[in-house]
Design an enzyme around this catalytic site. Structure first.
Site, PDB file in Angstrom:
ATOM      1  N   ILE A 200       0.823  -1.200   0.000  1.00 11.47           N
ATOM      2  CA  ILE A 200       0.000   0.000   0.000  1.00 11.47           C
ATOM      3  C   ILE A 200       0.864   1.261   0.000  1.00 11.47           C
ATOM      4  CG2 ILE A 200      -1.939  -1.188   1.114  1.00 11.47           C
ATOM      5  CD1 ILE A 200      -1.226   0.383   3.688  1.00 11.47           C
ATOM      6  N   CYS A 201       0.355   2.276  -0.686  1.00 12.76           N
ATOM      7  CA  CYS A 201       1.064   3.549  -0.832  1.00 12.76           C
ATOM      8  C   CYS A 201       0.507   4.490   0.229  1.00 12.76           C
ATOM      9  CB  CYS A 201       0.786   4.054  -2.250  1.00 12.76           C
ATOM     10  SG  CYS A 201       1.266   5.720  -2.615  1.00 12.76           S
TER      11      CYS A 201
END
Lengths: 409, 168
Positions: free
Chosen positions: B115-116
């Site tokens: 995840i960013c």
């Protein structure tokens, strides 16, 4: 009836099949068939100016008095960590320059989404980056030795192996590499390289391109002497873009072949100057693509660095400096030295943060030349008030008991 | 930083004391104990607040973590497997949490389904080394990510509720 899941599985099977075929074909090309395009190895670099000599233009650097001993390039081993937009181009430049050995690290695969950058080609999609790179580079220059590692260096087992290859992967097996180049795209991997190089006392160069693709930098790190990657919060080249107009919705990173190519060029130029001893080796060189501005600076190691091996290397460096006989200073290098102590308190504007948070969260901003700033500041440890909340309570429970308790929840 | 609810939840997670990473031997065991204590407290708090939303467990060395997280949308529960490795530089750098099954479905992800996180997460983490642990990573990293991304992915039809999917 075939379900979507089954079809997806089938597609994956076929994709793997295709990759295997591609790899087989590449191997066959290597073995023969394509020999017309592969030149034999060259034992000694020649300065002879003939069309068939791949080194004639490089050896001309000697005749022109730029480089004293160009052949020396064949004695060096360079590790490139991250074979993406910057790393692959870096490896290609070093290969064409006739470097002795390249040790490549990357855990990623080539994807079509990489095609806006240089080096990799669409038919290589699905291959590991290190494998695809070795294949191309070997065909460009068979005189170079290659060693490739397809893994993520930040995990425990891989990191141990990574450290071992840095300290033993030289041209002569058992010797350390001459230089490590960081061409990775994330903070975690940079910190891992920094940790390893501080422990080994290994000189390395860091490179980076911003997530908005319009700035980049290169930095030389000599453990104990120049600032390591943990000595200060990450340095960034100010792009002079209003944060409010910068749209981040829905994307993590942008990239341009231009910026990446420029940064790879700046990096390898610094590598050649460092290895072959010509010109001035930059300690930090930034590239602001919006204004075409190249800020430079030098930064000393921070005596309060969080990395204990950095502090150890600093002591070692000080000891060596004290022992060294005083030399006549020929040319005084005028470079801005960045000092960490006694800095003014800079307050950064960060949206979505309350006044109190901002006050508690901002720390001293190092005094940096125009065009270079830090990604964020960290408050002084002594002045930090523990944020609301208590620390974990000591219990008698063993780790195994706690693990079991968590599992039962 | 985050909304009021997250802020309150984070303030109730116990802070960690031991600055130690997976390459340290005994000190890492101490850090792991603290990690588990903080995680247990956070899950208990979530249960009390009727907002239980994840489970985590690790290998015995505490270097590889895996578990589940779930998100309720329109009274339906969407569940995902999560996993991450503890980087050698932990706790100076936070682990990168991955939801492999969502890989390729959203641009707010790096390869492998990592995840960013927002721009605010890294400075926040850096300023709180070594006091923040995995419970804080869940509360400030994964939690807010799910809250933004999952409703969006559902609206775009990129994820379906598992029971509905099986019926069709």
């Amino acid at each position: 009836m075939t379900t979507v899941e089954e079809l997806k599985l089938r597609v994956r099977e076929l994709e793997n099949e295709l990759i295997k075929c591609k790899q087989k074909r590449c191997a066959e090309e290597d073995a023969g068939g394509n020999q017309m395009h592969h030149r034999p190895r060259i034992e000694k670099m020649s300065a002879e100016v003939v069309d068939s000599n791949p080194y004639s233009r490089l050896m001309a650097l000697k005749r022109m008095g730029i480089v004293e001993d160009y052949e020396k390039i064949r004695t060096f081993s360079v590790a490139v960590v991250g074979v993406g937009g910057v790393g692959s181009v870096t490896a290609e430049m070093l290969t064409r320059c006739g470097i002795g050995k390249l040790v490549l690290f990357d855990y990623d695969k080539v994807e079509l989404a990489n095609m806006n950058r240089l080096f990799f080609q669409p038919h290589q999609a699905g291959l590991s980056k290190v494998e695809a790179a070795e294949h191309t580079l070997r065909s460009i220059n068979p005189d170079v030795s290659f060693e490739t590692h397809n893994y993520n260096i930040t995990t425990m087992d891989n990191f141990t192996h990574f450290m071992d290859r840095i300290s033993h992967g030289g041209l002569q097996e058992g010797n350390p590499v001459d230089l490590v180049l960081s061409c990775v795209d994330n903070f975690e991997a940079r910190m891992a390289i920094n940790t390893g190089c501080n422990e080994l006392g290994q000189i390395w160069m860091e490179s980076g391109v911003s997530e908005n693709a319009v700035s980049g930098h290169i930095q030389l790190i000599i453990p104990g002497e120049t600032a390591c990657f943990a000595c200060a919060p990450p340095l960034v080249v100010a792009a002079n873009i209003d944060e409010k107009t910068l749209k981040r919705e829905g994307v993590c990173a942008a990239s341009l072949p231009t910026t990446m190519g420029v940064v790879a060029g700046l990096l390898v130029q610094n590598v050649l100057k460092y290895l072959l001893g010509f010109g001035t080796v930059s300690h930090y060189l930034g590239y602001n693509a919006m204004q075409d501005f190249f800020p430079t600076m030098a930064m000393k190691a921070n005596p309060q660095c969080d990395d204990r091996y950095c502090r150890k290397q600093q002591d070692e460096y000080k000891r060596k400096e004290a022992e060294r006989p005083k030399q006549e200073v020929v040319v005084e290098k005028v470079e801005e030295q960045v000092v960490h102590e006694d800095n003014e308190w800079g307050i950064e504007l960060v949206s979505e943060v309350t006044e109190e948070e901002l006050k508690a969260a901002s720390g001293p901003k190092p005094d940096l030349p125009e065009g270079i700033t830090v990604a964020y500041t960290i408050p002084d440890k002594e002045k930090t008030v523990t944020p609301a909340g208590e620390t974990v309570e000591e219990t008698e429970q063993s780790l195994e008991e706690l693990m079991a308790q968590m599992k039962k929840m | 930083m985050a909304d009021e609810v997250t802020r309150k939840a984070v303030s109730e997670i116990p802070l960690l004391k031991t600055n130690s990473g997976p390459r340290d031997k005994e000190l890492w065991v101490q850090r792991l104990r603290e990690e588990y204590l903080a995680l247990i407290k956070y899950v208990e708090n979530n249960k009390t607040a009727d907002n239980d939303w994840f489970r985590l467990e690790s290998n015995k060395e505490g270097t590889r973590w895996f578990g589940k997280c779930w998100y309720i949308h329109d009274l339906l529960k969407y569940e995902f497997d999560i996993e991450f490795d503890i980087p050698v530089t932990y706790p100076a750098t936070a682990p990168e949490v991955a939801i492999p099954e969502l890989d390729g479905k959203t641009a707010k992800m790096y390869r492998g389904g990592k995840i960013c996180l927002t721009d605010h997460f890294k400075p926040l983490w850096a300023r709180n080394v070594p006091k923040f642990g995995l419970a804080h990573l869940m509360a400030l990293g994964l939690g807010p990510w799910l809250a933004v991304e999952i409703p969006d992915l559902i609206a775009k039809g990129l994820i379906q509720h598992k029971e509905q999917q099986n019926n069709s």
